[in-house]
Structure formats: C-alpha cells, structure tokens
Design a protein around this motif. Sequence first.
Motif, PDB file in Angstrom:
ATOM      1  N   LYS A 142       0.728  -1.156  -0.555  1.00  0.00           N
ATOM      2  CA  LYS A 142      -0.246  -0.243   0.020  1.00  0.00           C
ATOM      3  C   LYS A 142       0.666   1.148   0.464  1.00  0.00           C
ATOM      4  O   LYS A 142       0.337   2.543  -0.703  1.00  0.00           O
ATOM      5  CB  LYS A 142      -1.004   0.296   1.413  1.00  0.00           C
ATOM      6  CG  LYS A 142      -1.898  -1.402   0.789  1.00  0.00           C
ATOM      7  CD  LYS A 142      -3.464  -1.128   2.423  1.00  0.00           C
ATOM      8  CE  LYS A 142      -3.857  -2.338   2.336  1.00  0.00           C
ATOM      9  NZ  LYS A 142      -4.742  -2.834   2.876  1.00  0.00           N
ATOM     10  N   HIS A 145       0.919   2.722  -3.090  1.00  0.00           N
ATOM     11  CA  HIS A 145      -0.461   2.686  -3.789  1.00  0.00           C
ATOM     12  C   HIS A 145      -0.956   1.447  -4.436  1.00  0.00           C
ATOM     13  O   HIS A 145      -1.964   1.909  -6.080  1.00  0.00           O
ATOM     14  CB  HIS A 145      -0.349   3.953  -4.934  1.00  0.00           C
ATOM     15  CG  HIS A 145       0.797   5.397  -4.108  1.00  0.00           C
ATOM     16  ND1 HIS A 145      -0.063   6.500  -3.650  1.00  0.00           N
ATOM     17  CD2 HIS A 145       1.525   5.402  -4.751  1.00  0.00           C
ATOM     18  CE1 HIS A 145       1.211   6.854  -2.718  1.00  0.00           C
ATOM     19  NE2 HIS A 145       2.178   6.752  -3.287  1.00  0.00           N
ATOM     20  N   LEU A 146      -0.691   0.664  -4.102  1.00  0.00           N
ATOM     21  CA  LEU A 146      -1.800  -0.607  -4.567  1.00  0.00           C
ATOM     22  C   LEU A 146      -2.608  -1.051  -3.878  1.00  0.00           C
ATOM     23  O   LEU A 146      -1.942  -1.104  -2.328  1.00  0.00           O
ATOM     24  CB  LEU A 146      -0.752  -1.265  -4.850  1.00  0.00           C
ATOM     25  CG  LEU A 146      -0.058  -2.020  -6.269  1.00  0.00           C
ATOM     26  CD1 LEU A 146       1.043  -2.787  -6.117  1.00  0.00           C
ATOM     27  CD2 LEU A 146      -0.686  -1.843  -7.491  1.00  0.00           C
ATOM     28  N   SER A 147      -3.713  -0.933  -4.128  1.00  0.00           N
ATOM     29  CA  SER A 147      -4.922  -1.302  -3.391  1.00  0.00           C
ATOM     30  C   SER A 147      -5.372  -2.912  -3.100  1.00  0.00           C
ATOM     31  O   SER A 147      -4.161  -3.649  -4.469  1.00  0.00           O
ATOM     32  CB  SER A 147      -5.945  -0.936  -3.927  1.00  0.00           C
ATOM     33  OG  SER A 147      -6.400  -0.783  -5.529  1.00  0.00           O
ATOM     34  N   GLU A 148      -6.587  -3.601  -2.227  1.00  0.00           N
ATOM     35  CA  GLU A 148      -6.109  -3.983  -1.814  1.00  0.00           C
ATOM     36  C   GLU A 148      -7.191  -5.358  -3.242  1.00  0.00           C
ATOM     37  O   GLU A 148      -6.716  -6.320  -3.794  1.00  0.00           O
ATOM     38  CB  GLU A 148      -7.091  -4.606  -1.079  1.00  0.00           C
ATOM     39  CG  GLU A 148      -6.235  -4.254   0.486  1.00  0.00           C
ATOM     40  CD  GLU A 148      -6.804  -4.685   1.529  1.00  0.00           C
ATOM     41  OE1 GLU A 148      -8.478  -5.343   1.457  1.00  0.00           O
ATOM     42  OE2 GLU A 148      -6.329  -4.335   2.951  1.00  0.00           O
ATOM     43  N   ASN A 150      -6.585  -4.556  -6.295  1.00  0.00           N
ATOM     44  CA  ASN A 150      -5.499  -5.217  -7.378  1.00  0.00           C
ATOM     45  C   ASN A 150      -5.024  -6.583  -7.742  1.00  0.00           C
ATOM     46  O   ASN A 150      -4.986  -6.893  -6.577  1.00  0.00           O
ATOM     47  CB  ASN A 150      -4.510  -3.446  -7.519  1.00  0.00           C
ATOM     48  CG  ASN A 150      -3.399  -4.547  -8.108  1.00  0.00           C
ATOM     49  OD1 ASN A 150      -2.672  -4.934  -8.733  1.00  0.00           O
ATOM     50  ND2 ASN A 150      -3.159  -2.450  -9.324  1.00  0.00           N
ATOM     51  N   LEU A 151      -5.348  -7.335  -9.114  1.00  0.00           N
ATOM     52  CA  LEU A 151      -4.766  -8.159  -9.152  1.00  0.00           C
ATOM     53  C   LEU A 151      -3.837  -8.481  -8.227  1.00  0.00           C
ATOM     54  O   LEU A 151      -3.222  -9.570  -8.115  1.00  0.00           O
ATOM     55  CB  LEU A 151      -5.108  -8.713 -10.562  1.00  0.00           C
ATOM     56  CG  LEU A 151      -4.415  -9.745 -11.113  1.00  0.00           C
ATOM     57  CD1 LEU A 151      -5.670 -10.815 -10.493  1.00  0.00           C
ATOM     58  CD2 LEU A 151      -4.778  -9.926 -12.920  1.00  0.00           C
ATOM     59  N   VAL A 152      -2.263  -7.722  -9.162  1.00  0.00           N
ATOM     60  CA  VAL A 152      -1.108  -8.194  -8.357  1.00  0.00           C
ATOM     61  C   VAL A 152      -0.625  -8.178  -6.905  1.00  0.00           C
ATOM     62  O   VAL A 152      -0.184  -8.908  -5.822  1.00  0.00           O
ATOM     63  CB  VAL A 152      -0.118  -6.590  -8.564  1.00  0.00           C
ATOM     64  CG1 VAL A 152       1.540  -7.004  -8.091  1.00  0.00           C
ATOM     65  CG2 VAL A 152       0.239  -6.615 -10.457  1.00  0.00           C
ATOM     66  N   TYR A 153      -1.368  -7.091  -6.349  1.00  0.00           N
ATOM     67  CA  TYR A 153      -2.160  -7.021  -4.798  1.00  0.00           C
ATOM     68  C   TYR A 153      -2.386  -8.166  -4.107  1.00  0.00           C
ATOM     69  O   TYR A 153      -2.238  -9.211  -3.248  1.00  0.00           O
ATOM     70  CB  TYR A 153      -3.004  -6.018  -4.148  1.00  0.00           C
ATOM     71  CG  TYR A 153      -3.117  -6.045  -2.665  1.00  0.00           C
ATOM     72  CD1 TYR A 153      -1.983  -4.795  -2.153  1.00  0.00           C
ATOM     73  CD2 TYR A 153      -3.638  -6.665  -2.067  1.00  0.00           C
ATOM     74  CE1 TYR A 153      -2.383  -4.704  -0.406  1.00  0.00           C
ATOM     75  CE2 TYR A 153      -3.725  -6.816  -0.541  1.00  0.00           C
ATOM     76  CZ  TYR A 153      -3.184  -5.373   0.238  1.00  0.00           C
ATOM     77  OH  TYR A 153      -3.045  -5.531   1.448  1.00  0.00           O
ATOM     78  N   LYS A 154      -3.140  -9.421  -5.092  1.00  0.00           N
ATOM     79  CA  LYS A 154      -4.201 -10.508  -4.931  1.00  0.00           C
ATOM     80  C   LYS A 154      -3.319 -11.728  -4.197  1.00  0.00           C
ATOM     81  O   LYS A 154      -2.721 -12.217  -3.693  1.00  0.00           O
ATOM     82  CB  LYS A 154      -5.646 -10.873  -5.535  1.00  0.00           C
ATOM     83  CG  LYS A 154      -6.899  -9.525  -5.039  1.00  0.00           C
ATOM     84  CD  LYS A 154      -7.394  -9.530  -6.090  1.00  0.00           C
ATOM     85  CE  LYS A 154      -9.000  -9.090  -6.038  1.00  0.00           C
ATOM     86  NZ  LYS A 154      -9.950  -9.288  -6.739  1.00  0.00           N
TER      87      LYS A 154
END
Length: 408
Positions: A142, A145-148, A150-154
């Motif tokens: 985060k 600036h990657l949100s939950e 987001n595919l990359v975050y998952k």
Amino acid sequence: MKILVITQNYYPDDFNINEITFRMAKDGHDVHVLTGLPNYPKGVVPEEYKWPKVITETINGVTVHRTKIHERRDGIFHRFLNYASFAINSKKRLKDLPKDFDVIFSYQLSPISMAHAARALRKQTDIPLSMYVLDIWPESLKAWHLSEGNLVYKIISKYSKNIYSSADQLLISSEPFAEYLHNTHGLDPEEMNYLPQHSIDMVSEEDLPNPFNDDKKHFIYAGNIGAVQMLDVLIDAAELLQTKYADRSKNVQIDIFGDGSEFARIKELVEQKDLDNIMKLHGRVTKEELKAYYQHAYAFLLTLKRENYIGDTLPAKLQGYMSATKPVIAMAGAGASAVLEESEAGLTVEQGRSDILAENILRLEYDNELVDIMGKNARAYYEQHFTLDEFMRKLYSYLETLIERGVN
C-alpha cells in the motif's frame, strides 16, 4: 547451535541483522548467512563486491554466502528486478550450502520474497524455520499505492500467506502485527512471539563536543525519509513555529538526519517555505557521528503514516531515541504509541495534527523538568526491553524451544 540466517541485506549494508549474527558467532554458535551483494541504500554494488569477486567470505566469525543480484538503482523496474533476482538466485544457492543446520532464521524485511529460499529449504529438509517479521505483507504494497482490489496485490497476498504459513515459528517485531497476520492470513496469534528490535546504545561513554555549536534546543528526527514517514507534517509544524509561535520558538531547531526517496522533495520544500532558520537537513551520517548529535539533542521526533497496518510498525529508531535518555514526540501507530504510553517517555500526537505537534514541541521547550523525567523513563525502558543483550536472550530462548520441538 548451527544457524542459517537468510536475509537480502547484510554487511556492509547497515542493518540490525549484522549485530545479531556477529553476537551469535561471538557466543560460540556456528553461523552462516545467505545474502545478496551489498547495494543499500545507494542502489549500486561497490566495486570490491561486483559479482563474482566475493562469493563466500568470513566476517567477524560469520560465514557469509553471497548470491548474484540485480542492483536496486532507481525506479520501480530495477527495484522489482532486485527483489526477484535475490529470491531466485538465493534459492539456487542453497545447493552449495551445508544441510546440517539446527535452525533456519529468516530475517524478513521487505519484500516478503526475501524469505523465498527459507521456505524452499524448509520444504526440502526437516530443519525448522523461524521467521522474524519486521514488515508485514501484502500490507506493505500500500506504500506503493496498490489497493487490495488490485490483481497484483491479490497474487502477492496469496504468496505472502504461503511464505508465512511455511514457518514453524513466527517472531513479530510489533505487537499489532499479530492481529494483521491473523485477520489477513488466518494465522494463530497464540503461535506468535513478540520480539521487538534492539538498538545499539546511542549514549557515548565520553563527553562529546557539541556538533550543533549553538545554544538552541534541538529536536531530532533520524532515519529513512520516505512517503510513509510523513515529513511534510514536520515541515508544517516548523512553519507554524516560525510564524504563529515566532516569539516562543526562537530557541527551537528541528534537525533531520537520513536519506530516502523523499529527501530531495523535502529539502526543496524547506527552501521554498524559507524554513532554514528553524529546520536543517543534515543527510546521512554515521552512527558514531549521530551519537554526538543525540548527546546534545533536547528531544526526538517520530512520524509515521497510519492509514493502514504499516503505521503500527514499531520502528527501530524509537529504541535508539530512548537509549539517549531524551523524550520522544511521536505521531505514529499503535506500536510506537503503546511503548511511549507504557514507558511514560514521551508525547503522542494524532495523525496529521501538525498544530498539536508544534504545541508539544513548545510544551517540552518550556518544561525542562518534564523533559528530564521523560528522558529517564525512556532510558529505563530501553535498558529493560531494547538492548542487544535482552534481544539475544529472548531470541536464543525462542530458537532453542523451536529446535527441541522440531518441525510442525
């Protein structure tokens, strides 16, 4: 014990793991470190360490096994390659290492992939794995600036759960991490052990000359200068002190030591707002140089963004501050706030309240007795909880218990 420590960052890079492993070797343990090439924080590998000049070396009794990595340099592309190259190459390097270790100790900073080889070795052998969690993943994404959603975050969330679940023992550097690891990855808080980071003693045995060379009361911030550290709040507080509280703040100076991704922008802001009379950026200095500044500090400042669980980290700088027998004004999350409230060693400020931060600076400036009391409380708490001796005592106990219990 025969211990394999796995960490992406190691000497001559300046991290606490250096002192931990040197102490292990001094205490008679057979210590091996699997690591990359030094290149932090400048992002460039020193000439003497260019691959393959140093593959294996011995430092202070520690056998160090290095693996090739991509330099950090600048930009997200090189940072990704740096992380990925260590994860891949450290796993490959395992084949060259002994297999008779009593325990694997994974020193898990960011990224989570630095524990990739530790998980692999744990799966290949019956060597128990102890993981020391200093940064929580995927929460740390985060900061980029990657949100939950987001595919990359998952994807990284699933990978992180796999890494944490592979450990036979989780040691957490901040108590709120237990809640995060339970809520995010379903891990049992009862199976986690709280082990706060240690700090070297920043009190010098000799009376050092005043490097400030003035009679001002210096409020020091020392450490990384990045987006998470919220130094804009310090700038806003300095601006208030210089304008709204000009008559009361003539003897105040805010000193910032360190470097990071936001250094250039913060320096430009200080110049734009004409804050040179009340705020000074010193850049990076050595720990020995810093001891002189700490000795002549009046109080310390700690700022850490608390938009998510990252703000609940107990930053190692707090331990160093407290060792110097000075109070701390902190705008941070649950980890730091809990320590300051329990120790009665400082003042806490709500997130974003630069006005309260400025008022607390003035409160300490005009209350020398409170500064003295809080400083003594800080030192006492440090000696009880944050020395290297206390850290090693607890760490050895956890590792010995794990070895006796064996793998899960």
